[in-house]
Design a protein around this motif. Structure first.
Motif, mmCIF file in Angstrom:
data_model
loop_
_atom_site.group_PDB
_atom_site.id
_atom_site.type_symbol
_atom_site.label_atom_id
_atom_site.label_comp_id
_atom_site.label_asym_id
_atom_site.label_seq_id
_atom_site.Cartn_x
_atom_site.Cartn_y
_atom_site.Cartn_z
ATOM 1 N N GLU A 182 1.533 -1.274 8.901
ATOM 2 C CA GLU A 182 1.050 -0.433 7.810
ATOM 3 C C GLU A 182 1.111 -1.188 6.489
ATOM 4 O OE1 GLU A 182 2.889 3.393 7.704
ATOM 5 O OE2 GLU A 182 2.740 3.667 9.871
ATOM 6 N N SER A 183 0.214 -0.842 5.577
ATOM 7 C CA SER A 183 0.159 -1.517 4.283
ATOM 8 C C SER A 183 0.827 -0.677 3.208
ATOM 9 C CB SER A 183 -1.299 -1.772 3.879
ATOM 10 O OG SER A 183 -1.934 -0.550 3.525
ATOM 11 N N GLY B 187 -1.606 2.069 2.033
ATOM 12 C CA GLY B 187 -2.038 3.045 3.021
ATOM 13 C C GLY B 187 -1.915 4.496 2.596
ATOM 14 N N PRO B 188 -0.760 4.919 2.050
ATOM 15 C CA PRO B 188 -0.617 6.334 1.677
ATOM 16 C C PRO B 188 -1.385 6.736 0.425
ATOM 17 C CG PRO B 188 1.525 5.256 2.063
ATOM 18 C CD PRO B 188 0.505 4.179 1.946
ATOM 19 N N PRO C 250 -4.982 6.192 -1.135
ATOM 20 C CA PRO C 250 -6.351 5.687 -1.089
ATOM 21 C C PRO C 250 -6.903 5.333 -2.463
ATOM 22 C CG PRO C 250 -6.218 7.935 -0.169
ATOM 23 C CD PRO C 250 -4.827 7.511 -0.519
ATOM 24 N N GLN D 203 -0.197 -10.252 1.647
ATOM 25 C CA GLN D 203 1.116 -9.688 1.931
ATOM 26 C C GLN D 203 2.088 -10.734 2.485
ATOM 27 O OE1 GLN D 203 4.278 -7.395 2.221
ATOM 28 N NE2 GLN D 203 2.403 -6.624 1.316
ATOM 29 N N SER E 108 9.144 1.223 -1.950
ATOM 30 C CA SER E 108 8.549 1.463 -0.647
ATOM 31 C C SER E 108 9.342 0.678 0.393
ATOM 32 C CB SER E 108 7.094 0.999 -0.632
ATOM 33 O OG SER E 108 6.320 1.735 -1.549
ATOM 34 N N THR F 234 -2.991 -4.330 0.631
ATOM 35 C CA THR F 234 -3.789 -3.772 1.723
ATOM 36 C C THR F 234 -3.517 -4.420 3.074
ATOM 37 O OG1 THR F 234 -5.614 -5.286 1.210
ATOM 38 C CG2 THR F 234 -5.651 -3.121 0.152
ATOM 39 N N GLU F 235 -2.917 -5.605 3.092
ATOM 40 C CA GLU F 235 -2.589 -6.234 4.369
ATOM 41 C C GLU F 235 -1.365 -5.562 4.978
ATOM 42 O OE1 GLU F 235 -2.196 -10.435 3.812
ATOM 43 O OE2 GLU F 235 -4.344 -10.728 3.511
ATOM 44 N N PRO F 236 -1.322 -5.449 6.313
ATOM 45 C CA PRO F 236 -0.216 -4.735 6.958
ATOM 46 C C PRO F 236 1.075 -5.541 7.002
ATOM 47 C CG PRO F 236 -1.714 -5.613 8.605
ATOM 48 C CD PRO F 236 -2.351 -5.874 7.272
ATOM 49 N N GLU G 267 -6.889 1.511 -3.207
ATOM 50 C CA GLU G 267 -7.999 0.712 -2.676
ATOM 51 C C GLU G 267 -9.261 0.937 -3.498
ATOM 52 O OE1 GLU G 267 -8.590 -0.182 1.346
ATOM 53 O OE2 GLU G 267 -6.724 0.736 2.026
#
Length: 229
Positions: A106-107, A110-111, A113, A49, A100, A160-162, A116
């Motif tokens: 937050e990544s 995140g919202p 799944p 990120q 977004s 996935t990194e915040p 991932e």
């Protein structure tokens, strides 16, 4: 004159802006489409990120740009929102294009799944979407074929990194462009940012990829934003 730095969404490269750039330059402005690390011609470059945030900052500094309008489409709103607060007085405005928006800690994934889970199945990459993913978004078959042909797997760590923000996102002078052909309303987080007073909301009657479906109209939205209209 302003300098538009155009950052494409997931799986895309600078090529995604090919139909928009000429309209911005014809109006006398700078237009600088950017490919983020790990994508398109930069495929294979490791990226997380913060790599993508630094890609944007580095491009502004490398070209010594002033009066910068950062434009982030879809996923790219997350790194663009972070880069905006790191380029200081070079920034004129930030445009979140049906994107977004970052939230500190937050990544992007995140919202969702299922993203991932997809990364796990695909060696840490988010694979390109099939043609069916683009149906119903005001795109021709030729436009869909172009997107599918040129898309590349997206490096998973960028998803996935915040995010890391040093200040409130609502303090940015920003425009959110909502692509809402059926009159949809913005998500709650965007609605709250607009209600804060520093952001404005602009609607486009087209699908999620306006740089392909309505490039001239999108360019005009960006030009109007630069002019403060």
């Amino acid at each position: 004159m302003v300098n538009f730095v155009l950052v494409p969404g997931a799986r895309l490269g600078s090529w995604a802006w090919d139909d928009v750039v000429p309209h911005l330059r014809e109006a006398g402005h700078g237009a600088h489409p950017l490919t983020l690390s790990g994508l398109a011609e930069k495929r294979g470059v490791p990226a997380g990120q913060q790599t993508h945030v630094q890609d944007i900052v580095d491009e502004v500094l490398r070209l010594d740009l002033r009066e910068v309008v950062l434009v982030g489409h879809s996923y790219a709103g997350v790194p663009v929102g972070q880069a905006a607060e790191r380029i200081g007085d070079r920034l004129a405005h930030t445009v979140f294009l049906d994107s977004s928006v970052p939230a500190d800690g937050e990544s992007f994934a995140g919202p969702w799944p299922d993203i991932e889970a997809s990364l796990t199945r695909n060696d840490g990459f988010w694979p390109p979407a099939p043609a069916s993913h683009f149906e119903g978004h005001d795109l021709t078959e030729q436009q869909i074929a172009r997107i599918v042909a040129h898309s590349t797997p997206h490096p998973g760590r960028t998803l996935t990194e915040p995010a890391a923000l040093s200040g409130p996102l609502g303090a940015l002078k920003a425009t959110y462009v909502l692509c809402a052909p059926d009159g949809e309303e913005p998500d709650d987080d965007v609605a709250q940012l607009v209600a804060g007073g520093h952001w404005r909301l602009v609607r486009m009657d087209t699908g999620h990829w306006p740089m392909f479906s309505r490039p001239r109209e999108l360019a005009q939205v960006l030009l109007d934003t630069a002019a403060g209209e």
